[in-house]
Design a protein around this motif. Structure first.
Motif, PDB file in Angstrom:
ATOM      1  N   GLY A 258       9.373 -19.555 -41.925  1.00  9.83           N
ATOM      2  CA  GLY A 258       9.710 -20.674 -42.581  1.00  9.83           C
ATOM      3  C   GLY A 258       8.783 -22.034 -42.013  1.00  9.83           C
ATOM      4  O   GLY A 258       8.714 -22.871 -42.663  1.00  9.83           O
ATOM      5  N   ALA A 259       8.450 -21.967 -40.808  1.00  8.71           N
ATOM      6  CA  ALA A 259       7.762 -22.836 -40.273  1.00  8.71           C
ATOM      7  C   ALA A 259       6.207 -22.943 -41.041  1.00  8.71           C
ATOM      8  O   ALA A 259       5.638 -23.842 -41.481  1.00  8.71           O
ATOM      9  N   TRP A 260       5.722 -21.676 -41.308  1.00  2.00           N
ATOM     10  CA  TRP A 260       4.345 -21.807 -42.093  1.00  2.00           C
ATOM     11  C   TRP A 260       4.688 -22.280 -43.288  1.00  2.00           C
ATOM     12  O   TRP A 260       3.899 -22.818 -44.017  1.00  2.00           O
ATOM     13  N   SER A 261       5.737 -21.751 -43.948  1.00  2.00           N
ATOM     14  CA  SER A 261       5.905 -22.169 -45.415  1.00  2.00           C
ATOM     15  C   SER A 261       6.087 -23.638 -45.613  1.00  2.00           C
ATOM     16  O   SER A 261       5.777 -24.191 -46.671  1.00  2.00           O
ATOM     17  N   ALA A 262       6.972 -24.090 -44.727  1.00  2.00           N
ATOM     18  CA  ALA A 262       7.189 -25.607 -44.752  1.00  2.00           C
ATOM     19  C   ALA A 262       5.868 -26.454 -44.675  1.00  2.00           C
ATOM     20  O   ALA A 262       5.721 -27.303 -45.699  1.00  2.00           O
ATOM     21  N   LEU A 263       4.951 -26.141 -43.989  1.00  2.00           N
ATOM     22  CA  LEU A 263       3.785 -26.751 -43.874  1.00  2.00           C
ATOM     23  C   LEU A 263       2.788 -26.286 -44.860  1.00  2.00           C
ATOM     24  O   LEU A 263       2.333 -27.118 -45.413  1.00  2.00           O
ATOM     25  N   TRP A 264       2.634 -25.049 -45.040  1.00  2.00           N
ATOM     26  CA  TRP A 264       1.580 -24.669 -46.262  1.00  2.00           C
ATOM     27  C   TRP A 264       1.943 -25.371 -47.622  1.00  2.00           C
ATOM     28  O   TRP A 264       1.301 -25.297 -48.393  1.00  2.00           O
ATOM     29  N   THR A 265       3.395 -24.775 -48.008  1.00  2.00           N
ATOM     30  CA  THR A 265       3.660 -25.361 -49.624  1.00  2.00           C
ATOM     31  C   THR A 265       3.692 -26.840 -49.707  1.00  2.00           C
ATOM     32  O   THR A 265       3.609 -27.124 -50.698  1.00  2.00           O
ATOM     33  N   SER A 266       3.797 -27.634 -48.463  1.00  2.00           N
ATOM     34  CA  SER A 266       3.622 -29.115 -48.600  1.00  2.00           C
ATOM     35  C   SER A 266       2.296 -29.807 -48.498  1.00  2.00           C
ATOM     36  O   SER A 266       2.246 -30.567 -48.608  1.00  2.00           O
ATOM     37  N   LEU A 320       1.191 -19.959 -30.324  1.00  2.00           N
ATOM     38  CA  LEU A 320       0.191 -20.700 -31.243  1.00  2.00           C
ATOM     39  C   LEU A 320       0.718 -21.443 -32.316  1.00  2.00           C
ATOM     40  O   LEU A 320       0.262 -22.468 -32.405  1.00  2.00           O
ATOM     41  N   ALA A 321       1.901 -20.942 -32.688  1.00  6.27           N
ATOM     42  CA  ALA A 321       2.594 -21.701 -33.837  1.00  6.27           C
ATOM     43  C   ALA A 321       3.017 -23.147 -33.392  1.00  6.27           C
ATOM     44  O   ALA A 321       2.974 -24.129 -33.812  1.00  6.27           O
ATOM     45  N   ALA A 322       3.826 -23.154 -32.107  1.00 11.98           N
ATOM     46  CA  ALA A 322       4.079 -24.378 -31.454  1.00 11.98           C
ATOM     47  C   ALA A 322       2.861 -25.472 -31.171  1.00 11.98           C
ATOM     48  O   ALA A 322       3.243 -26.424 -31.234  1.00 11.98           O
ATOM     49  N   LEU A 323       1.782 -24.772 -30.882  1.00 16.43           N
ATOM     50  CA  LEU A 323       0.631 -25.690 -30.698  1.00 16.43           C
ATOM     51  C   LEU A 323       0.172 -26.291 -32.225  1.00 16.43           C
ATOM     52  O   LEU A 323      -0.380 -27.427 -32.073  1.00 16.43           O
ATOM     53  N   TRP A 396      10.423 -39.006 -45.055  1.00 14.04           N
ATOM     54  CA  TRP A 396       9.536 -39.597 -43.869  1.00 14.04           C
ATOM     55  C   TRP A 396       7.988 -39.100 -43.760  1.00 14.04           C
ATOM     56  O   TRP A 396       7.499 -39.202 -42.691  1.00 14.04           O
ATOM     57  N   GLY A 397       7.800 -38.543 -44.885  1.00 15.27           N
ATOM     58  CA  GLY A 397       6.185 -38.186 -45.245  1.00 15.27           C
ATOM     59  C   GLY A 397       5.852 -37.103 -44.305  1.00 15.27           C
ATOM     60  O   GLY A 397       6.844 -36.364 -44.067  1.00 15.27           O
ATOM     61  N   TRP A 398       4.503 -37.068 -43.929  1.00 14.69           N
ATOM     62  CA  TRP A 398       4.225 -35.534 -43.246  1.00 14.69           C
ATOM     63  C   TRP A 398       4.911 -35.398 -42.010  1.00 14.69           C
ATOM     64  O   TRP A 398       5.010 -34.112 -41.637  1.00 14.69           O
ATOM     65  N   GLY A 399       5.187 -36.366 -41.350  1.00 16.05           N
ATOM     66  CA  GLY A 399       5.961 -35.891 -40.283  1.00 16.05           C
ATOM     67  C   GLY A 399       7.146 -35.400 -40.229  1.00 16.05           C
ATOM     68  O   GLY A 399       7.735 -34.660 -39.496  1.00 16.05           O
ATOM     69  N   GLY A 400       7.853 -35.798 -41.438  1.00 19.75           N
ATOM     70  CA  GLY A 400       9.122 -34.932 -41.616  1.00 19.75           C
ATOM     71  C   GLY A 400       8.916 -33.347 -41.974  1.00 19.75           C
ATOM     72  O   GLY A 400       9.786 -32.611 -41.590  1.00 19.75           O
ATOM     73  N   VAL A 401       7.791 -33.234 -42.694  1.00 17.04           N
ATOM     74  CA  VAL A 401       7.544 -31.854 -42.970  1.00 17.04           C
ATOM     75  C   VAL A 401       7.275 -31.225 -41.594  1.00 17.04           C
ATOM     76  O   VAL A 401       7.673 -29.971 -41.267  1.00 17.04           O
ATOM     77  N   CYS A 402       6.573 -31.697 -40.528  1.00 17.88           N
ATOM     78  CA  CYS A 402       6.099 -31.022 -39.275  1.00 17.88           C
ATOM     79  C   CYS A 402       7.483 -30.825 -38.478  1.00 17.88           C
ATOM     80  O   CYS A 402       7.582 -29.950 -37.614  1.00 17.88           O
ATOM     81  N   ALA A 403       8.358 -31.861 -38.709  1.00 22.96           N
ATOM     82  CA  ALA A 403       9.873 -31.709 -37.981  1.00 22.96           C
ATOM     83  C   ALA A 403      10.660 -30.487 -38.476  1.00 22.96           C
ATOM     84  O   ALA A 403      11.081 -29.868 -37.422  1.00 22.96           O
ATOM     85  N   VAL A 404      10.421 -30.278 -39.800  1.00 23.26           N
ATOM     86  CA  VAL A 404      11.035 -28.991 -40.396  1.00 23.26           C
ATOM     87  C   VAL A 404      10.583 -27.762 -39.767  1.00 23.26           C
ATOM     88  O   VAL A 404      11.473 -26.767 -39.328  1.00 23.26           O
ATOM     89  N   ALA A 405       9.153 -27.863 -39.738  1.00 23.72           N
ATOM     90  CA  ALA A 405       8.583 -26.579 -39.185  1.00 23.72           C
ATOM     91  C   ALA A 405       8.725 -26.304 -37.788  1.00 23.72           C
ATOM     92  O   ALA A 405       9.273 -25.285 -37.296  1.00 23.72           O
ATOM     93  N   GLY A 406       9.113 -27.426 -36.945  1.00 27.14           N
ATOM     94  CA  GLY A 406       9.364 -27.445 -35.582  1.00 27.14           C
ATOM     95  C   GLY A 406      10.752 -26.731 -35.368  1.00 27.14           C
ATOM     96  O   GLY A 406      11.063 -26.130 -34.546  1.00 27.14           O
ATOM     97  N   ALA A 407      11.641 -27.273 -36.135  1.00 24.87           N
ATOM     98  CA  ALA A 407      12.935 -26.740 -36.047  1.00 24.87           C
ATOM     99  C   ALA A 407      13.119 -25.310 -36.461  1.00 24.87           C
ATOM    100  O   ALA A 407      14.017 -24.632 -35.735  1.00 24.87           O
ATOM    101  N   TRP A 408      12.449 -24.976 -37.454  1.00 27.65           N
ATOM    102  CA  TRP A 408      12.453 -23.351 -37.791  1.00 27.65           C
ATOM    103  C   TRP A 408      11.788 -22.412 -36.734  1.00 27.65           C
ATOM    104  O   TRP A 408      12.341 -21.452 -36.325  1.00 27.65           O
TER     105      TRP A 408
END
Length: 425
Positions: A258-266, A320-323, A396-408
């Motif tokens: 989910g984290a990868w997908s939120a970031l990569w698809t956006s 690694l993903a958290a970083l 929220w822009g790109w920061g919102g996508v990063c927040a979704v990835a962090g939550a997952w």
């Protein structure tokens, strides 16, 4: 996930062949007409399956690099059509749930041919779609029919010589990763040059040709499981309920994917957007080359799982993903950070996938059913995260996508730290 991308794994080493299956070895005596296949067909068996796997895996991610072009053609904004990427993942998860278990109860040769034709028709339907609703429906059907890799990898493992089994399976997995990278890189380049509709037509032609060719060289098999057609699907909840380890592997990979997908698809939205880097679709597609990091990490991750156990590798992958998440956030303004984050998140995804799938396949007496549950969970997590990432980007822009990835990642990590003492992995 990827089968990542995600793939079916082989049974544990030393396991006896399942009832009704031939021992591992090259195809013999079961060509298209029941006769022994030709030498040429035998030589093409593995390369053709790997190539077919690459093409079918690419279909799942075909829309992601084309979102800006689709939005422009539909008179919309990229963030407003970002949900198309999650539709593709949901379709694949549904296809896995319903079609992957059929590999044990129907002839895979016929099933691969039918699914290839359905995917071809759906891709052509996507190419002529007049609106996002019709496009979403076509993408959903095409992705649901794109489960051919999950039917072919077990067959390759079963029929490979014992001393070359891992190399044969690795060839198909390499095809999967290559397909994911090609979808972003070649899809973006072709879309920029010829239009997004042409990309879907090209994918349809490749799917038909390679799907039918692969089905032709597959062996004729006898059904291994009697009873209702969807007995494997019905068995999934019970298998997951009886195995806490399998449940954890499913949630772990759902969080990571989910984290990868939120970031990569956006990612195409920030790379091509006026408030981002303002790249062309073709230039943004080249960013997908960072996905090749997964091909390098996969064999290393397998060795680490054998040596240190699945749990330790998953913890390292999550670190690694958290970083990568804060690096992705910083990458909204700094290209070097974005490049570093892309490498880290792919390394984390494939390491987590190798470890979690190994655990899923070795923790129950029904590895095929367990693998279906595992892959479906991963793609469902990825689809939900992608669905949330689009609105988050718009709000929220790109920061919102990063927040979704962090939550997952937090969700997946919670499952990794709570495990019974009996788990010795």
């Amino acid at each position: 996930m990827t089968s990542s991308p995600s793939t079916s794994a082989t049974a544990p080493a030393g396991a006896e062949p399942a009832p009704g299956r031939r021992p591992a070895g090259p195809p013999a005596g079961d060509g298209p007409s029941g006769a022994a296949p030709s030498t040429a067909a035998a030589r093409l068996f593995l390369p053709l399956i790997a190539l077919c796997t690459a093409v079918t895996a690419a279909n799942i991610y075909l829309a992601a690099p084309l979102l800006p072009l689709i939005a422009h053609d539909m008179g919309s904004t990229p963030s407003a059509v970002a949900w198309l990427a999650s539709v593709a993942q949901l379709g694949y998860a549904a296809g896995l749930l319903f079609f992957a278990p059929l590999g044990d109860s129907v002839n895979r040769r016929r099933l691969v041919a039918v699914l290839s034709l359905v995917a071809t028709a759906a891709l052509l339907g996507a190419a002529v779609s007049a609106g996002t609703g019709a496009l979403a429906g076509a993408v959903l059907v095409a992705s649901a029919a794109t489960v051919v890799p999950q039917l072919l990898v077990p067959l390759v493992a079963e029929r490979a010589p014992a001393d070359r089994r891992a190399r044969h399976v690795a060839a198909v997995i390499a095809g999967l990763f290559t397909g994911v990278v090609a979808a972003r890189v070649l899809g973006g380049l072709a879309g920029q040059a010829f239009g997004w509709r042409t990309v879907f037509v090209g994918a349809a032609v490749l799917t038909a040709v390679l799907g039918l060719a692969t089905a032709y060289i597959l062996p004729v098999e006898r059904p291994q499981r009697r009873g209702p057609l969807f007995a494997g699907l019905v068995a999934i909840p019970g298998v997951v309920r009886r195995s806490p380890d399998l449940w954890r592997a499913c949630v772990r990979q759902a969080g990571m994917y989910g984290a990868w997908s939120a970031l990569w698809t956006s990612l195409a939205l920030v790379l091509t957007g006026d408030e981002g880097y303002g790249m062309t679709t073709a230039a943004a597609g080249l960013f997908g080359l960072f996905g090749l990091a997964a091909s390098v990490v996969a064999p290393l991750a397998g060795g680490l799982v054998d040596r240190f156990g699945a749990a330790r590798v998953v913890r390292s992958a999550y670190a690694l993903a958290a970083l990568s998440v804060p690096l992705f956030w910083l990458g909204g303004r700094t290209m070097a950070a974005l490049c570093a984050a892309a490498v880290l998140v792919h390394a984390a995804l494939v390491a987590s996938h190798v470890a979690n799938q190994t655990l899923a396949l070795t923790t129950t007496s029904a590895p095929a059913t367990a693998n279906t549950a595992y892959v479906v969970a991963g793609f469902a997590g990825g689809a939900l995260a992608s669905a949330l990432a689009g609105p988050a980007f718009g709000q929220w822009g790109w920061g919102g996508v990063c927040a979704v990835a962090g939550a997952w990642l937090v969700l997946g990590w919670t499952a990794t730290v709570v495990r019974p003492a009996r788990v010795a992995r």
